[in-house]
Design an enzyme around this catalytic site. Structure first.
Site, PDB file in Angstrom:
ATOM      1  N   TRP A 103       0.816  -1.209   0.000  1.00  0.00           N
ATOM      2  CA  TRP A 103       0.000   0.000   0.000  1.00  0.00           C
ATOM      3  C   TRP A 103       0.853   1.263   0.000  1.00  0.00           C
ATOM      4  O   TRP A 103       0.552   2.222  -0.711  1.00  0.00           O
ATOM      5  CB  TRP A 103      -0.989   0.001   1.156  1.00  0.00           C
ATOM      6  CG  TRP A 103      -2.119  -0.949   0.910  1.00  0.00           C
ATOM      7  CD1 TRP A 103      -2.442  -2.042   1.665  1.00  0.00           C
ATOM      8  CD2 TRP A 103      -3.058  -0.933  -0.180  1.00  0.00           C
ATOM      9  NE1 TRP A 103      -3.527  -2.688   1.108  1.00  0.00           N
ATOM     10  CE2 TRP A 103      -3.923  -2.036  -0.015  1.00  0.00           C
ATOM     11  CE3 TRP A 103      -3.248  -0.091  -1.278  1.00  0.00           C
ATOM     12  CZ2 TRP A 103      -4.959  -2.313  -0.907  1.00  0.00           C
ATOM     13  CZ3 TRP A 103      -4.275  -0.380  -2.174  1.00  0.00           C
ATOM     14  CH2 TRP A 103      -5.123  -1.483  -1.975  1.00  0.00           C
ATOM     15  N   ASP A 171      -1.561   6.623   6.308  1.00  0.00           N
ATOM     16  CA  ASP A 171      -2.675   5.834   5.798  1.00  0.00           C
ATOM     17  C   ASP A 171      -3.055   4.862   6.910  1.00  0.00           C
ATOM     18  O   ASP A 171      -2.299   3.944   7.220  1.00  0.00           O
ATOM     19  CB  ASP A 171      -2.229   5.088   4.533  1.00  0.00           C
ATOM     20  CG  ASP A 171      -3.286   4.094   4.032  1.00  0.00           C
ATOM     21  OD1 ASP A 171      -4.349   3.969   4.662  1.00  0.00           O
ATOM     22  OD2 ASP A 171      -3.014   3.431   3.000  1.00  0.00           O
ATOM     23  N   LYS A 195     -12.906  -1.248   6.167  1.00  0.00           N
ATOM     24  CA  LYS A 195     -12.231  -2.245   6.986  1.00  0.00           C
ATOM     25  C   LYS A 195     -12.753  -2.211   8.423  1.00  0.00           C
ATOM     26  O   LYS A 195     -13.260  -3.187   8.915  1.00  0.00           O
ATOM     27  CB  LYS A 195     -10.717  -2.014   6.967  1.00  0.00           C
ATOM     28  CG  LYS A 195     -10.031  -2.618   5.741  1.00  0.00           C
ATOM     29  CD  LYS A 195      -9.809  -1.659   4.617  1.00  0.00           C
ATOM     30  CE  LYS A 195      -9.447  -2.332   3.322  1.00  0.00           C
ATOM     31  NZ  LYS A 195      -8.300  -1.758   2.638  1.00  0.00           N
TER      32      LYS A 195
HETATM   33  C1  LIG Z   1      -7.817  -1.102   1.505  1.00  0.00           C
HETATM   34  C2  LIG Z   1      -6.682  -0.197   1.592  1.00  0.00           C
HETATM   35  C3  LIG Z   1      -6.478   0.843   0.660  1.00  0.00           C
HETATM   36  C4  LIG Z   1      -7.319   1.039  -0.583  1.00  0.00           C
HETATM   37  O1  LIG Z   1      -8.653   1.209  -0.391  1.00  0.00           O
HETATM   38  P1  LIG Z   1      -9.672   1.300  -1.623  1.00  0.00           P
HETATM   39  O2  LIG Z   1     -10.892   1.875  -0.991  1.00  0.00           O
HETATM   40  O3  LIG Z   1      -9.844  -0.080  -2.163  1.00  0.00           O
HETATM   41  O4  LIG Z   1      -9.082   2.201  -2.644  1.00  0.00           O
HETATM   42  C5  LIG Z   1      -5.409   1.684   0.856  1.00  0.00           C
HETATM   43  N1  LIG Z   1      -4.571   1.532   1.898  1.00  0.00           N
HETATM   44  C6  LIG Z   1      -4.728   0.524   2.800  1.00  0.00           C
HETATM   45  C7  LIG Z   1      -3.766   0.396   3.924  1.00  0.00           C
HETATM   46  C8  LIG Z   1      -5.774  -0.356   2.676  1.00  0.00           C
HETATM   47  O5  LIG Z   1      -5.921  -1.357   3.564  1.00  0.00           O
END
Ligand SMILES: *Cc1c(COP(=O)(O)O)cnc(C)c1O
Length: 373
Positions: A103, A171, A195
């Site tokens: 990521w 993030d 999540k």
């Molecule tokens: C799921 C995730 C993303 C991307 O999310 P989307 O909504 O699918 O674009 C980015 N960073 C992390 C750490 C993630 O777990």
């Protein structure tokens, strides 16, 4: 109602049953209004209360200081890979990225489309850097990292330290609202909802107010954080349903005991699985170093990798679903977000023992065959 399967998917993730039931009821009748929650206009007092309530709860749960704004954006997580550099490059000519897995690597690649980027740390998906392992440029516009690498299962215990005056950007998509965070250490925290606190299509951005307004004039309106700030996150029709579900999740998290409680549950769930895997090292392999192991995504492999399909099928027969690792790395991944009940982690630990017992018995009865694999 049939017993629900236990969903270890990495996102969209499991949701609490109580929240799903409430959504079902309010789909037809929102607060006795006989109007569905899906039909609420985004300028109605009802929707303003939902959005304001969500903002207030996040502020309370994380003790977000007054000089930070809380924004809600569409486009999911990956849109933030672009919005962050588009909005923050104004603070300097180059940005530093700590790369600990896929990521943060993807985020860095996207930033390269927008400006110059330095790699402060290049990891291989096995650990978060120790303080002497990364180096951020003192003139960087910001230092970016991913607090929990969802694919590799690498989580920071403590955030990295940015040089003075360099805003730290995190993030937190896969561990947001799962433990207390000292927001004052950050310039910006963002997370997508699907999540730990809702469904896909929504991201929250917590930004220190002095970082608003740095976007260049050619940044599109709906990519500009200050537009979201100015309009209370309704520059256009916001994702009503995703915001409503996030509001229910934030309410649920608060009612269950808040972030200390979410953290102790996360530690209890993940440690029962890690300790079972550690005990059974003849059958399972753990790639992540112990001090960087994620509380949210437990990533492991079978010593006999060819048996992965059989392992997953056996789990699914017991109602334990979506345990396959990310398609880019394979192996097995158990995602244990806020909504995962302790019972789910216990049932997975039981299955890990049972599977290991069978595998070891088979090895003992036909050692030649298992060697030949
Ligand atoms: C799921 C995730 C993303 C991307 O999310 P989307 O909504 O699918 O674009 C980015 N960073 C992390 C750490 C993630 O777990």
């Amino acid at each position: 109602m049939r017993e629900r399967l236990i969903n270890f998917g990495a996102g969209p993730a499991m949701m609490p049953e109580a929240v799903l039931r409430r959504i079902r009821e309010e789909a037809f009748d929102y607060c006795g209004s006989t109007v569905s929650v899906f039909e609420l206009g985004h300028r109605t007092p009802e929707f303003e209360a939902i959005l304001g309530g969500l903002r207030d709860r996040i502020r309370r749960l994380l003790a977000v200081p007054k000089d930070y704004d809380i924004l809600f954006c569409q486009g999911g997580g990956r849109l933030q890979f672009a919005m962050v550099p588009m909005n923050l490059f104004g603070a300097g000519a180059i940005a530093s990225y700590i790369v600990t897995g896929s990521w943060s690597r993807n985020a860095q690649r996207e930033a390269l489309r927008i400006g110059r980027v330095q790699t402060a740390f290049a990891g291989n998906g096995t650990h978060a850097p120790r303080p002497d392992e990364y180096e951020c440029l003192p003139e960087a516009a910001y230092l970016y990292y991913c607090d929990n690498e969802t694919v590799h299962g690498v989580e920071f215990r403590d955030p990295p330290k940015a040089p003075e005056r360099v805003p730290l950007v995190a993030d937190m998509s896969s561990n947001f609202l799962s433990r207390p965070v000292d927001v004052s250490r950050f310039g910006l925290i963002w997370a997508c909802a699907q999540k730990n606190f809702g469904i896909a299509g929504l991201s929250v951005v917590i930004i220190r107010r002095d970082l608003l307004g740095l976007a260049a004039p050619n940044v599109p309106t709906l990519m500009n954080f200050s537009v979201y700030s100015r309009t209370g996150s309704t520059p256009n029709t916001p994702p009503i349903f995703a915001i409503y579900v996030a509001a229910l999740m934030a309410e649920w998290i608060e009612a269950e005991g808040g972030l200390e409680e979410m953290n102790s549950r996360a530690l209890a769930r993940s440690s029962i699985i890690y300790s079972t895997l550690d005990e059974l090292r003849d059958v399972y392999a753990l790639p992540v170093e112990p001090e960087s192991r994620s509380r949210m995504n437990v990533v492991f492999r079978l010593a006999d990798e060819e048996a992965t399909g059989e392992f997953l099928a056996g789990a699914a027969r017991r109602g334990l679903i979506n345990l396959a690792g990310h398609r880019s790395v394979g192996g097995i991944r158990a995602s244990l977000y806020n909504s995962m009940p302790m019972k789910g982690a216990e049932r997975l630990a039981e299955y890990l023992r049972e599977y290991a017992g069978r595998t070891l018995a088979r090895k003992r009865s036909s050692p030649a065959q298992s060697r030949g694999r």
